[in-house]
Enzyme design. Structure first.
Site, PDB file in Angstrom:
ATOM      1  N   SER A 184      92.143 -41.270  65.751  1.00  0.00           N
ATOM      2  CA  SER A 184      92.508 -41.375  64.342  1.00  0.00           C
ATOM      3  C   SER A 184      93.277 -40.158  63.856  1.00  0.00           C
ATOM      4  O   SER A 184      93.876 -40.200  62.796  1.00  0.00           O
ATOM      5  CB  SER A 184      91.253 -41.586  63.481  1.00  0.00           C
ATOM      6  OG  SER A 184      90.518 -40.395  63.377  1.00  0.00           O
TER       7      SER A 184
ATOM      8  N   LYS B  27      89.204 -36.656  59.513  1.00  0.00           N
ATOM      9  CA  LYS B  27      90.194 -37.174  58.562  1.00  0.00           C
ATOM     10  C   LYS B  27      90.820 -36.020  57.790  1.00  0.00           C
ATOM     11  O   LYS B  27      90.235 -34.950  57.655  1.00  0.00           O
ATOM     12  CB  LYS B  27      89.515 -38.125  57.558  1.00  0.00           C
ATOM     13  CG  LYS B  27      88.939 -39.404  58.151  1.00  0.00           C
ATOM     14  CD  LYS B  27      90.000 -40.425  58.451  1.00  0.00           C
ATOM     15  CE  LYS B  27      89.382 -41.718  58.993  1.00  0.00           C
ATOM     16  NZ  LYS B  27      88.678 -41.492  60.295  1.00  0.00           N
TER      17      LYS B  27
END
Lengths: 197, 197
Positions: free
Chosen positions: A119, A156
């Site tokens: 990610s 993130k």
DNA sequence: CATTATAGTGTACGAACGTTTACTATGTCA
DNA sequence: TGACATAGTAAACGTTCGTACACTATAATG
């Protein structure tokens, strides 16, 4: 000619000290240094190391005990790549540093985590990389954080707009996350480390 | 209840030793430890540290001198991200390691270089990153090497097909390089390090 | 040649080292 | 209550510490 020989000797001696430090995780005493160098008298080592001190190659603390200086910093620093790569010959006058000291500001609050998933791949953080996470750092917009989303911890980008907080993956495959209620931040990524070999 | 207090005490003491080591770059003697703990008698420190040894928290060499063990390894290891992130409370029984020791196999032949340019960006090596280069490693196909091309040092993938050797950038913007004559390899990239904060 | 530096030996000194033993409080527990 | 473990003090041991001074042998220099 003799000067070069001398330098070689000095390098040899320093290398022996370095290896002692590597083996014993502490610097030698003068008598230990003497037998390290093959001297009968520890005073020989004392005087030799005194000279090394004058040259700035070793140092000692206020109790006279030898300190592991740049000697034992594991990595030699070169300039940047495009600035030209020094030849293997000129190994003098090099700056050295420890990656540990360079990367870690708060040892007690910093952890190492292995990255799984892709990610954050657009940010250059790959699966298998190790990230250094500092729990004591308050995240700001643009920081990479480790956060708990749906009972799973992920990496993130942290984004704050007014009161709202978003988590943005660095991979177009994944959507922006707008947390509904709780948002648990485990810490801020302060470094990324990838080992090839 | 007292057991927890005790543990807190022990943590406190170890933290003091750790800080001494950070400050002085060596472990304290027993009398130094005594004043570190606020004891009048160095034997108090001797017995305390004896207990810490029993618990495996510190150790000493054959001369009785204290060794910096896991105590002073700078980073605590956690599992992988998706495996669940331990809460800050449970700080016991953690493995620790040193990044220096983890990343560097050959201290004398390993150098640190700052990356400029984006030719390896698809491999997750960004401008500003630091690469660890080992000069003693023989490059194999797939390795990232630092090589001299047109009087400039750059990072490239190393590829060998039969007798031919190519240098492939990890960025579509740049072409594959087929060296005409000389190909000087400075070393093999064994790790990449990026510092955010 | 005499002189001066250099590199190492040997000895000595007080302080600090790791370790041991003896002792004193202060709890804990049956 | 009495026995016992715990945590720290205090003193002493032989050893090693860092440091200093005197000395020797070899090499370099004018």
């Amino acid at each position: 000619m003799q000067l070069l020989m001398l330098k070689g000797d000095i390098k040899d001696r320093i290398e022996k000290i370095r290896k002692f430090y590597l083996r014993n995780k502490r610097m030698p005493s003068y008598s230990e240094a003497a037998s390290l160098f093959g001297f009968r008298s520890k005073n020989a080592a004392y005087k030799l190391i005194g000279k090394l001190k004058d040259l700035g190659l070793v140092s000692s603390d206020e109790k006279g005990k030898l300190l592991p200086g740049d000697l034992n910093n594991p990595v030699k620093l070169l300039g940047s790549i495009s600035a030209g790569f020094p030849s293997p010959a000129e190994e003098e006058l090099q700056d050295t540093m420890s990656l540990d000291e360079y990367l870690i500001n708060n040892p007690t609050s910093t952890y190492l985590l292995k990255v799984e998933g892709d990610s954050m791949i657009d940010a250059g953080i790959h699966p298998g990389d190790l990230v250094l996470v500092d729990k004591s750092v308050v995240p700001k917009t643009g920081d990479i954080v480790i956060a708990q989303v749906d009972d799973e911890w992920t990496l993130k980008y942290f984004e704050k707009k007014g009161r709202a907080v978003y988590l943005r993956p660095a991979n177009k495959k994944y959507p922006l996350i707008k947390p509904k209620q709780e948002l648990i931040i485990g810490g801020v990524v302060i470094a990324n480390v990838r080992k090839y070999k």
